[in-house]
Design a protein around this motif. Structure first.
Motif, short mmCIF file in Angstrom:
data_model
loop_
_atom_site.label_atom_id
_atom_site.label_comp_id
_atom_site.label_asym_id
_atom_site.label_seq_id
_atom_site.Cartn_x
_atom_site.Cartn_y
_atom_site.Cartn_z
N TYR A 1 60.70 32.47 37.79
CA TYR A 1 60.85 31.10 38.27
C TYR A 1 59.78 30.84 39.31
O TYR A 1 59.48 31.73 40.12
N LEU B 1 58.36 27.86 42.18
CA LEU B 1 58.79 26.70 42.95
C LEU B 1 57.66 26.22 43.85
O LEU B 1 56.81 27.02 44.26
N TYR C 1 57.14 24.14 47.49
CA TYR C 1 57.74 23.64 48.71
C TYR C 1 56.68 22.86 49.47
O TYR C 1 55.50 23.18 49.45
N PHE D 1 62.16 21.94 49.47
CA PHE D 1 61.99 22.16 48.05
C PHE D 1 61.50 20.89 47.36
O PHE D 1 62.01 19.80 47.60
N SER E 1 60.43 22.79 40.57
CA SER E 1 60.36 24.16 40.09
C SER E 1 60.11 24.18 38.59
O SER E 1 60.19 23.14 37.91
N GLN F 1 68.35 29.53 40.30
CA GLN F 1 66.98 29.78 40.75
C GLN F 1 66.15 28.54 40.89
O GLN F 1 65.33 28.42 41.78
N GLY F 2 66.31 27.63 39.96
CA GLY F 2 65.40 26.49 39.92
C GLY F 2 65.66 25.42 40.95
O GLY F 2 64.86 24.51 41.12
N VAL F 3 66.76 25.55 41.69
CA VAL F 3 67.12 24.49 42.63
C VAL F 3 66.40 24.66 43.95
O VAL F 3 66.12 23.70 44.66
N GLY F 4 66.11 25.87 44.29
CA GLY F 4 65.50 26.10 45.60
C GLY F 4 66.58 26.13 46.65
O GLY F 4 67.71 25.69 46.40
N TYR F 5 66.28 26.63 47.80
CA TYR F 5 67.27 26.58 48.85
C TYR F 5 66.79 25.76 50.04
O TYR F 5 65.64 25.35 50.10
N PHE G 1 65.95 25.12 53.87
CA PHE G 1 65.48 25.82 55.06
C PHE G 1 65.87 25.05 56.32
O PHE G 1 65.95 23.81 56.33
#
Lengths: 116, 116
Positions: free
Chosen positions: A32, A34, A36, A46, A49, B101-105, B107
Motif C-alpha cells: 500500500y 499513501l 500525506y 492523509f 492512497s 491500510q488504505g485509509v491512513g491514520y 497524526f
C-alpha cells in the motif's frame, strides 16, 4: 537504507497548472502506498492512497499513479491551488511484514510551492 | 476529542534530563503509533500499540526510549538521559482499525523536543 525516496526536495508551479510529485521505492513487499500533506507546525494529513494491485486512484483534483515494474509512484494535482503549498510525503506499508500495525515508511518529502 | 492531541507542543531539555511526551488519541482508536521526525527528514517509525499491547517496538533507537499505553488510550513516550541527537519532532498517530491500510491514520501536531 532509504526504502522510499523522494528525490526532489522542492517543486514550484503556477496556480492552475499541474503539479507532479514523484516517489521511488525499493522494497517489493510494500502493498500500500499513501501520500500525506504537511503544513508547518502541524502533523501530516492523509491525502490519498493506492493499493499495489491497482495502477491509478483518483480523488477530486488528486490522482496517484503506480508503476510496479519501475517501483515508482507519482501524485498529480490538477489544477494546483495556492492552498496546496505544503510538504508532501510519500509513504508505504507492508502489512504482511508487520503482522498487524500497518507501520509506514516515509520518504523525505517534497516542498510544493504554488505561485499566483 | 476530535483529533489526536499531544503535549507539550514544545519541550527544551538539558542533556541528561529525562522527558515524558503525552499522546491522547482519538477516542475508540485501537491502534497508536509513535514516529520521530528529524529536521529535513520524513517521519520514522518508533513503536506501535494495539490497545494496551505494545506489538512492535523495533524502531526505538535505544533502551533510553520507552513507551507505554497502560489502559489502551493515552500513551506516554519517555526518553531517559536525553542526548542532542534526540532533538526532533515526536509525532503520535492513531487509527480505528489497523487492517484498513488504505485509509491512513490521523497524526497529532507533534512535540518538538530540543536538547541543549
Amino acid at each position: 537504507d532509504q526504502q522510499v525516496k523522494q528525490n526532489s526536495p522542492s517543486l514550484s508551479v503556477q496556480e492552475g497548472r499541474i503539479s507532479i510529485l514523484n516517489c521511488d521505492y525499493t522494497n517489493s513487499m510494500f502493498d500500500y502506498f499513501l501520500w500525506y500533506k504537511k503544513y508547518p507546525a502541524e502533523g501530516p494529513t492523509f491525502l490519498i492512497s493506492i493499493s499495489s494491485i491497482k495502477d491509478k486512484n483518483e480523488d477530486g483534483r488528486f490522482t496517484v499513479f503506480l508503476n510496479k515494474s519501475a517501483k515508482h509512484l507519482s501524485l498529480h494535482i490538477v489544477p494546483s491551488q495556492p492552498g496546496d503549498s505544503a510538504v508532501y510525503f510519500c509513504a508505504a506499508s507492508a502489512l504482511r511484514l508487520t503482522g498487524g500495525g500497518n507501520k509506514l515508511t516515509f520518504g523525505t518529502g517534497t516542498q510544493l510551492k504554488v505561485e499566483l | 476529542g476530535a483529533g489526536v492531541s499531544q503535549s507539550p507542543r514544545y519541550k527544551v531539555a538539558k542533556r541528561g534530563q529525562d522527558v515524558a511526551l503525552r499522546c491522547d488519541p482519538i477516542s475508540g482508536h485501537v491502534s497508536l503509533f509513535w514516529y520521530q521526525q528529524a529536521l529535513g527528514q520524513g517521519p520514522e517509525f518508533l513503536t506501535y500499540f494495539q490497545n494496551e499491547a505494545q506489538l512492535d517496538k523495533s524502531g526505538l533507537p535505544s533502551d533510553r526510549f520507552f513507551a507505554e499505553r497502560p489502559e489502551g488510550s493515552v500513551s506516554t513516550l519517555k526518553i531517559q538521559r536525553t542526548q542532542q541527537e534526540d532533538s526532533a519532532v515526536y509525532l503520535c498517530a492513531s487509527s480505528l482499525d489497523w487492517r484498513r491500510q488504505g485509509v491512513g491514520y490521523t497524526f497529532g501536531s507533534g512535540t518538538r523536543l530540543t536538547v541543549v
